[in-house]
Enzyme design. Structure first.
Site: not given
Length: 414
Positions: A387, A391
């Protein structure tokens, strides 16, 4: 003229190796090209051969000890040869022994009667030296049990468990009441491959922000496509085993070509996106897991991809995979479908940004375009990604593109 055997670098990410077994002892004759010992890296076990013929003069580490890449392991030379090498810190080959690297003494430790006489030469392996620094130990108070009274990993473990060899127990308890946490304890007591896997998994989880998305794809058309290709392969009398894993791998390669963000490495604060897809195929072994790599998979046809996946997986299972075959992947696929697992949470094969988990087929009932109920087969996918780099929306887009190729499989040959 003697020659030194050093810890080889078996792969791009290897930093240290573990001594698994010695085939020769000091004083034994060896021939050029003959295996002297077995080492283990995070990827595989490999024999280390003698660079010259002669006699094994020096062993610098014992079984289960670790050395950094490039560190001297042993010396081979003539039986009566005098070897002078500061790196190995060998007492019997130098007129004056080399003292171990200076290590700051912890102020809280008070030396007592019965300890070593100050000024004695101290010999210590690289791994033991690292453990001494991490745990802030007093090297003068430790008894070495290795060759030439060398302090080894086992000596440090003994001291951490039961106290200094040359100090009263009450003082030991105070000095070692709260030993510092260190990476050496990860996987302690496990076999070398499992220990390496444990360290890699802990490192992966500690250095990345991992998140997993799940998604299913209708596999009916992919299965039909597989049957068509298998008939063509059989008619052409080709030696190709076309599994659904191969077709999923091809779809993954095309999806990575479309979305390079997932085909990347994040290492040492630098993000590198790749045009080439070096596809890792997680392969289960009896005592662990290896990830052999199909290099430049974006250039492979389905048939070539099938042959290479079979070849590298077989080599990995048979212990024939070399270091180059096990390094350099930019993205990894792991398949637990044969185990009946639907969804799972793969752990990133760092420094990669993503890893795709493939589950077992699921039969589901759906309504077709005419409103009739029918049964379809679906493949569950589990995409773990970093992450820090991507995204959720970008990871979801990758899964969407992957599903597009699965559900319109003739795009795989374009």
């Amino acid at each position: 003229m003697s020659e030194t055997i050093v810890m080889p670098k078996l792969g791009m990410t290897m930093t240290e190796g573990t001594i698994v077994e010695w085939y020769k002892e000091v004083g034994d004759p060896v021939n050029e090209g003959e295996a002297v010992l077995m080492i283990s890296s995070e990827k595989l076990n490999q024999e280390v051969e003698a660079p010259i013929s002669g006699t094994l003069l020096i062993k610098n580490a014992e079984v289960e000890e670790q050395l950094e890449v490039g560190a001297p392991i042993a010396v081979i030379g003539e039986a009566d040869e005098v070897v002078v090498t500061n790196e190995l810190q060998v007492e019997q080959t130098a007129t004056a022994p080399v003292e171990a690297e200076a290590i700051d003494q912890p102020a809280k430790v008070k030396k007592t009667e019965g300890k070593k006489v100050k000024g004695n030469r101290i010999f210590i392996t690289p791994l033991a030296r690292k453990m001494v620094k991490v745990n802030n130990l007093d090297i003068d108070l430790i008894k070495g049990t290795g060759g030439n009274a060398r302090i080894t990993k086992r000596d440090i473990q003994r001291v951490l468990a039961g106290g200094y060899d040359y100090q009263a127990e009450s003082q030991v308890a105070a000095a070692l009441a709260t030993p510092a946490a260190n990476d050496e304890s990860v996987g302690e007591g496990l076999r070398p491959m499992r220990k390496a896997i444990a360290r890699n998994m802990r490192r992966s989880l500690g250095q990345t922000a991992q998140l997993t998305l799940h998604r299913k794809a209708n596999a009916d058309r992919l299965i039909d496509f597989q049957h068509v290709l298998r008939k063509e392969i059989e008619s052409a009398d080709l030696d190709v085993k076309l599994t659904l894993t191969v077709l999923v791998a091809r779809a993954t390669v095309l999806a990575l070509r479309d979305l390079k963000k997932m085909n990347s490495h994040y290492q040492d604060g630098k993000l590198t996106e790749f045009d080439e897809v070096h596809l890792g195929i997680a392969t289960s072994l009896d005592d662990g897991l290896l990830v052999p790599v199909v290099k430049n998979a974006q250039q492979k046809t389905i048939g070539t991809l099938a042959k290479e996946i079979k070849e590298i997986s077989t080599k990995a299972r048979n212990g024939q995979a070399c270091g180059d075959l096990l390094t350099g992947s930019t993205f990894t696929i792991t398949n637990l479908g044969a185990s009946g697992i639907e969804y799972f949470t793969p752990i990133l094969n760092t420094p990669e940004t993503g890893i795709l988990g493939v589950g077992t087929f699921q039969d589901e009932l759906i309504l077709d375009e005419e409103g009739k109920v029918k049964s379809v087969k679906k493949i569950p996918f589990s995409l773990t990604f970093d992450h820090q780099i991507a995204d959720g929306a970008q990871a979801a887009e990758f899964l969407n593109v992957l599903v597009k190729y699965i559900e319109t499989p003739y795009l795989l040959v374009l």
